[in-house]
Structures are given as C-alpha cells and as structure tokens.
Design a protein around this motif. Sequence first.
Motif, PDB file in Angstrom:
ATOM      1  N   PRO A  60      -3.587  18.984  -9.333  1.00  0.00           N
ATOM      2  CA  PRO A  60      -3.902  20.035  -8.351  1.00  0.00           C
ATOM      3  C   PRO A  60      -3.666  19.615  -6.899  1.00  0.00           C
ATOM      4  CG  PRO A  60      -5.625  19.899 -10.016  1.00  0.00           C
ATOM      5  CD  PRO A  60      -4.725  18.713 -10.231  1.00  0.00           C
ATOM      6  N   ASP A  61      -3.897  18.348  -6.586  1.00  0.00           N
ATOM      7  CA  ASP A  61      -3.758  17.888  -5.201  1.00  0.00           C
ATOM      8  C   ASP A  61      -2.425  17.173  -4.955  1.00  0.00           C
ATOM      9  OD1 ASP A  61      -4.269  15.679  -6.748  1.00  0.00           O
ATOM     10  OD2 ASP A  61      -5.695  14.772  -5.347  1.00  0.00           O
ATOM     11  N   ARG A  62      -1.422  17.456  -5.771  1.00  0.00           N
ATOM     12  CA  ARG A  62      -0.153  16.738  -5.675  1.00  0.00           C
ATOM     13  C   ARG A  62       0.523  16.930  -4.315  1.00  0.00           C
ATOM     14  NH1 ARG A  62       0.085  20.958  -9.103  1.00  0.00           N
ATOM     15  NH2 ARG A  62       1.686  22.571  -8.878  1.00  0.00           N
ATOM     16  N   GLY A  63       0.401  18.122  -3.734  1.00  0.00           N
ATOM     17  CA  GLY A  63       1.008  18.347  -2.428  1.00  0.00           C
ATOM     18  C   GLY A  63       0.375  17.491  -1.352  1.00  0.00           C
ATOM     19  N   GLY A  64      -0.951  17.392  -1.371  1.00  0.00           N
ATOM     20  CA  GLY A  64      -1.649  16.575  -0.383  1.00  0.00           C
ATOM     21  C   GLY A  64      -1.354  15.100  -0.548  1.00  0.00           C
ATOM     22  N   VAL A  65      -1.288  14.639  -1.784  1.00  0.00           N
ATOM     23  CA  VAL A  65      -0.982  13.226  -2.039  1.00  0.00           C
ATOM     24  C   VAL A  65       0.428  12.898  -1.553  1.00  0.00           C
ATOM     25  CG1 VAL A  65      -0.711  11.446  -3.812  1.00  0.00           C
ATOM     26  CG2 VAL A  65      -2.562  13.112  -4.000  1.00  0.00           C
ATOM     27  N   ALA A  66       1.372  13.816  -1.808  1.00  0.00           N
ATOM     28  CA  ALA A  66       2.749  13.593  -1.373  1.00  0.00           C
ATOM     29  C   ALA A  66       2.849  13.551   0.148  1.00  0.00           C
ATOM     30  CB  ALA A  66       3.660  14.684  -1.934  1.00  0.00           C
ATOM     31  N   THR A  67       2.119  14.441   0.822  1.00  0.00           N
ATOM     32  CA  THR A  67       2.124  14.448   2.285  1.00  0.00           C
ATOM     33  C   THR A  67       1.548  13.148   2.839  1.00  0.00           C
ATOM     34  OG1 THR A  67       1.907  16.865   2.348  1.00  0.00           O
ATOM     35  CG2 THR A  67       1.328  15.657   4.350  1.00  0.00           C
ATOM     36  N   ALA A  68       0.441  12.700   2.253  1.00  0.00           N
ATOM     37  CA  ALA A  68      -0.179  11.450   2.699  1.00  0.00           C
ATOM     38  C   ALA A  68       0.764  10.271   2.466  1.00  0.00           C
ATOM     39  CB  ALA A  68      -1.498  11.228   1.969  1.00  0.00           C
ATOM     40  N   ALA A  69       1.439  10.265   1.309  1.00  0.00           N
ATOM     41  CA  ALA A  69       2.372   9.178   1.007  1.00  0.00           C
ATOM     42  C   ALA A  69       3.500   9.134   2.023  1.00  0.00           C
ATOM     43  CB  ALA A  69       2.932   9.355  -0.405  1.00  0.00           C
ATOM     44  N   TYR A  70       4.042  10.302   2.350  1.00  0.00           N
ATOM     45  CA  TYR A  70       5.140  10.359   3.318  1.00  0.00           C
ATOM     46  C   TYR A  70       4.680   9.941   4.706  1.00  0.00           C
ATOM     47  CZ  TYR A  70       8.388  12.520   6.613  1.00  0.00           C
ATOM     48  OH  TYR A  70       9.240  12.752   7.672  1.00  0.00           O
ATOM     49  N   ALA A  71       3.528  10.446   5.132  1.00  0.00           N
ATOM     50  CA  ALA A  71       3.025  10.116   6.462  1.00  0.00           C
ATOM     51  C   ALA A  71       2.777   8.617   6.592  1.00  0.00           C
ATOM     52  CB  ALA A  71       1.749  10.903   6.752  1.00  0.00           C
ATOM     53  N   PHE A  72       2.152   8.021   5.577  1.00  0.00           N
ATOM     54  CA  PHE A  72       1.843   6.593   5.639  1.00  0.00           C
ATOM     55  C   PHE A  72       3.107   5.750   5.533  1.00  0.00           C
ATOM     56  CE2 PHE A  72       0.256   2.599   3.540  1.00  0.00           C
ATOM     57  CZ  PHE A  72      -0.405   2.112   4.661  1.00  0.00           C
ATOM     58  N   GLY A 103       0.813  -1.212   0.000  1.00  0.00           N
ATOM     59  CA  GLY A 103       0.000   0.000   0.000  1.00  0.00           C
ATOM     60  C   GLY A 103       0.844   1.258   0.000  1.00  0.00           C
ATOM     61  N   ALA A 104       1.921   1.255   0.792  1.00  0.00           N
ATOM     62  CA  ALA A 104       2.809   2.412   0.842  1.00  0.00           C
ATOM     63  C   ALA A 104       3.485   2.644  -0.509  1.00  0.00           C
ATOM     64  CB  ALA A 104       3.859   2.216   1.934  1.00  0.00           C
ATOM     65  N   ARG A 105       3.847   1.565  -1.194  1.00  0.00           N
ATOM     66  CA  ARG A 105       4.471   1.709  -2.507  1.00  0.00           C
ATOM     67  C   ARG A 105       3.496   2.321  -3.514  1.00  0.00           C
ATOM     68  NH1 ARG A 105       6.204  -2.898  -3.009  1.00  0.00           N
ATOM     69  NH2 ARG A 105       8.426  -2.535  -2.687  1.00  0.00           N
ATOM     70  N   LEU A 106       2.267   1.852  -3.512  1.00  0.00           N
ATOM     71  CA  LEU A 106       1.267   2.407  -4.436  1.00  0.00           C
ATOM     72  C   LEU A 106       1.047   3.888  -4.176  1.00  0.00           C
ATOM     73  CD1 LEU A 106      -1.380  -0.472  -4.497  1.00  0.00           C
ATOM     74  CD2 LEU A 106       0.090   0.259  -6.385  1.00  0.00           C
ATOM     75  N   LEU A 107       0.944   4.273  -2.911  1.00  0.00           N
ATOM     76  CA  LEU A 107       0.716   5.677  -2.584  1.00  0.00           C
ATOM     77  C   LEU A 107       1.944   6.515  -2.920  1.00  0.00           C
ATOM     78  CD1 LEU A 107      -1.300   7.657  -1.493  1.00  0.00           C
ATOM     79  CD2 LEU A 107      -0.574   7.085   0.835  1.00  0.00           C
ATOM     80  N   SER A 108       3.124   5.972  -2.688  1.00  0.00           N
ATOM     81  CA  SER A 108       4.361   6.677  -3.024  1.00  0.00           C
ATOM     82  C   SER A 108       4.449   6.949  -4.520  1.00  0.00           C
ATOM     83  CB  SER A 108       5.567   5.849  -2.562  1.00  0.00           C
ATOM     84  OG  SER A 108       6.768   6.336  -3.115  1.00  0.00           O
ATOM     85  N   ARG A 109       4.127   5.948  -5.316  1.00  0.00           N
ATOM     86  CA  ARG A 109       4.207   6.143  -6.769  1.00  0.00           C
ATOM     87  C   ARG A 109       3.081   7.034  -7.272  1.00  0.00           C
ATOM     88  NH1 ARG A 109       6.468   0.200  -8.830  1.00  0.00           N
ATOM     89  NH2 ARG A 109       8.391   0.342  -7.583  1.00  0.00           N
ATOM     90  N   ALA A 110       1.934   7.004  -6.583  1.00  0.00           N
ATOM     91  CA  ALA A 110       0.858   7.935  -6.934  1.00  0.00           C
ATOM     92  C   ALA A 110       1.309   9.372  -6.690  1.00  0.00           C
ATOM     93  CB  ALA A 110      -0.399   7.627  -6.125  1.00  0.00           C
ATOM     94  N   ALA A 111       2.047   9.593  -5.601  1.00  0.00           N
ATOM     95  CA  ALA A 111       2.550  10.927  -5.306  1.00  0.00           C
ATOM     96  C   ALA A 111       3.528  11.387  -6.372  1.00  0.00           C
ATOM     97  CB  ALA A 111       3.221  10.937  -3.927  1.00  0.00           C
ATOM     98  N   ALA A 112       4.428  10.506  -6.775  1.00  0.00           N
ATOM     99  CA  ALA A 112       5.394  10.868  -7.820  1.00  0.00           C
ATOM    100  C   ALA A 112       4.691  11.139  -9.143  1.00  0.00           C
ATOM    101  CB  ALA A 112       6.421   9.742  -7.984  1.00  0.00           C
ATOM    102  N   TRP A 113       3.719  10.306  -9.481  1.00  0.00           N
ATOM    103  CA  TRP A 113       2.951  10.504 -10.714  1.00  0.00           C
ATOM    104  C   TRP A 113       2.217  11.846 -10.673  1.00  0.00           C
ATOM    105  CZ3 TRP A 113      -2.054  11.373 -12.169  1.00  0.00           C
ATOM    106  CH2 TRP A 113      -2.403  11.112 -13.492  1.00  0.00           C
ATOM    107  N   SER A 114       1.652  12.189  -9.534  1.00  0.00           N
ATOM    108  CA  SER A 114       0.928  13.452  -9.401  1.00  0.00           C
ATOM    109  C   SER A 114       1.851  14.644  -9.609  1.00  0.00           C
ATOM    110  CB  SER A 114       0.276  13.543  -8.012  1.00  0.00           C
ATOM    111  OG  SER A 114      -0.694  12.536  -7.841  1.00  0.00           O
ATOM    112  N   LEU A 115       3.082  14.533  -9.132  1.00  0.00           N
ATOM    113  CA  LEU A 115       4.051  15.611  -9.353  1.00  0.00           C
ATOM    114  C   LEU A 115       4.400  15.742 -10.828  1.00  0.00           C
ATOM    115  CD1 LEU A 115       6.473  14.999  -6.344  1.00  0.00           C
ATOM    116  CD2 LEU A 115       5.080  17.039  -6.714  1.00  0.00           C
ATOM    117  N   ASP A 116       4.639  14.620 -11.474  1.00  0.00           N
ATOM    118  CA  ASP A 116       5.011  14.664 -12.891  1.00  0.00           C
ATOM    119  C   ASP A 116       3.892  15.214 -13.766  1.00  0.00           C
ATOM    120  OD1 ASP A 116       7.580  13.766 -12.579  1.00  0.00           O
ATOM    121  OD2 ASP A 116       7.100  11.658 -12.938  1.00  0.00           O
ATOM    122  N   HIS A 117       2.640  15.016 -13.347  1.00  0.00           N
ATOM    123  CA  HIS A 117       1.493  15.462 -14.138  1.00  0.00           C
ATOM    124  C   HIS A 117       0.856  16.734 -13.581  1.00  0.00           C
ATOM    125  CE1 HIS A 117       1.972  11.306 -15.501  1.00  0.00           C
ATOM    126  NE2 HIS A 117       1.338  11.662 -16.585  1.00  0.00           N
ATOM    127  N   ALA A 118       1.547  17.368 -12.616  1.00  0.00           N
ATOM    128  CA  ALA A 118       1.101  18.650 -12.056  1.00  0.00           C
ATOM    129  C   ALA A 118      -0.355  18.605 -11.619  1.00  0.00           C
ATOM    130  CB  ALA A 118       1.325  19.780 -13.056  1.00  0.00           C
TER     131      ALA A 118
END
Length: 336
Positions: free
Chosen positions: A264-276, A247-262
Amino acid sequence: MDFELSAEQRDIVAAFDRALSRESSIERVRAAEKAGFDPDLWRVIVDMGALGVVQPAGAGGSGSGAVELSLIAESLGRHLGCVPLVEAAAATVLLAESGVPVASGSAGDGLIVFAPRPAQGGVAQVTAGAAAAEGIVVLDGADLVLAIGAVAEPVDDLGFTGAASVRLDEPGVERTVLARDEEAYASWLGGVARWHAGTAAVLVGIAEEALRVAVEYATVREQFGVPIGSFQAIQHTLAEVAIEVDGARLLSRAAAWSLDHAEPDRGGVATAAYAFASDVAVRAAEACLHVHGGYGFTLEYDAQLFLRRARALRLHGGDPEQLWEAVGAATMAKAQ
C-alpha cells in the motif's frame, strides 16, 4: 523482507556488469557525452532483456520485476551508461497496462520514455532520454497520453542524460490517450513510483562507483610521503559515505520489493528511496571530487562525471526540497 540475492539475481548482476564494463567504458561515456545517448549500448542492453524484466511472461517479457530492474539499474549507474533505461521501463509498464503494443527498437528506433513530471502548457518538462526518443508518455492535464513524433528541445549538458523538453501539441504529433481523469492520475503515479525506485537504484550505482574511485585514488596519491588515505579527515569522510551508500541501497531495494508486492505504501517508499539516494549520490560524488583535490574539478579527470550525473538525476525528479516535504507529510499522515 529478505534482500539476499538469489543465484539467478546474482547472475543478472554479473552479466550486466560484464556487458557494461565492455560497452560503457569511460571512453564510451565521454564519446556519448554531447548526445547523452549511446545507441550501441542501448542495443546491447535491450537485446539482453533489460526491458523484458518489467513485462509479464505472457507479453514477451521474463516476468521478473522491479527488483531485477533495480539490479540492472545499479550496474548502469556504476558505469554511467548513457541510456534512459528507467524512463523506458516505466513507459513500457504503462503501455502494457493500457493494452498498447510495446516495440522499443534495439537501436533507439521506437524508444518511448516516461516523464516523471506533468506537462505544463502543452510541454513535457525536461525528461531524460527524450532527445533520442520517438515518443513520450506524460500526464497532460487530465489525460495520460502517448505522444509520438513530438518536437524535442534538447537541454545541453544536464549530466549527459539526453534530456529534452517535448512539445506535445505541434502539427503531426500522434497522440494516444492511455487513460483519463482519476484513472490517468493513478496510472501516472504508478509510473512515478517505478521511476523513483529505478532512478534510486541508478543513483546507488553512481554513489558506489564514485566511492570506489575516491578510495582507489586515496591509496595511491601521496602527500608528505604517505598516501592521503591515511589522513583521518579523508578516512572519516569516506567511511561516512560508505555507510550512506549501504543505507541508500537497502532503501532502494525496499522500494523495488514494495512495487513487486503491491504494498500500500509503495509510492511513498519509492519517493523516499529516490530522495535519499539523490542526496547520497551527490555527497559521494562531491567526496570523490574533493579527494582528488584540484584535479577533481578538471574535465580531464573522471570525478566530475559522477557529480554531473548525480546532480542531473536529482533535478529530473523536480525540486528536491518538495520531495522531502512530500515524504514528511506522508510519514506524518501515516502516524496519525
């Protein structure tokens, strides 16, 4: 959102795993433990283009992105590499966006790191890699600054991450203002998102390797004439950790994907990925230590290395409870 790796991405993973298996063995990690920085390893990963993945092709980089960096970061976590890759990558992006030439020396000279927390009282708070860095990018009041030649005050035994606080206002410090006011804050938040996403990937690698070490030990250590891995209590614990790591790997890669595709919620996804990922890495390392029993608490065994690194990286981002509060607040605001 497709997380299936391309052939090129699989090649990246294989190349860095091979290099880190050779250049970041447990013996090398232990040798770099006190300083928290292995200059020879840094030379290797920089020369392999680890920082280039976050730079545009026109600026000397490969034009890849956060996903590729996360794959390298996972490998770095698996091998407990004593180099501040994520901190240097976040700084590299901010310097490039500000038009400042990026020249991080392959042996550590010119190493610039990013501070994921604002400075307080003219001091950049405890930052991984700062003890070996020449400069730091940090939000200081209303300014995003690059400070070169600042005095670093190393923090001993914080997960062998080369952590230090940095005094920004000492005589001789060369300060370059990269952005001011709202622009500075927005740029810094972008750096925090990149740091969160990249560090989440490092933590995933730590958790994965801690789980592997625990499973391996559970298959060879015997009690009552059978491997301890045959005990249901251990099986259930390790199975739960394995699910969380996925689960942590999926969320981590979702955060990276969100950054690459700019997104809107990329900051929140990255924070959630790091926290989890922070929580999962600590639980995986604790499970590894407990499977080893009393041996896990001794410095001679490697289990304690994973726990120390995981706990340190969780603290580098600030109070974990505040992170989860931020995730919850953002989720509630989005639902309204």
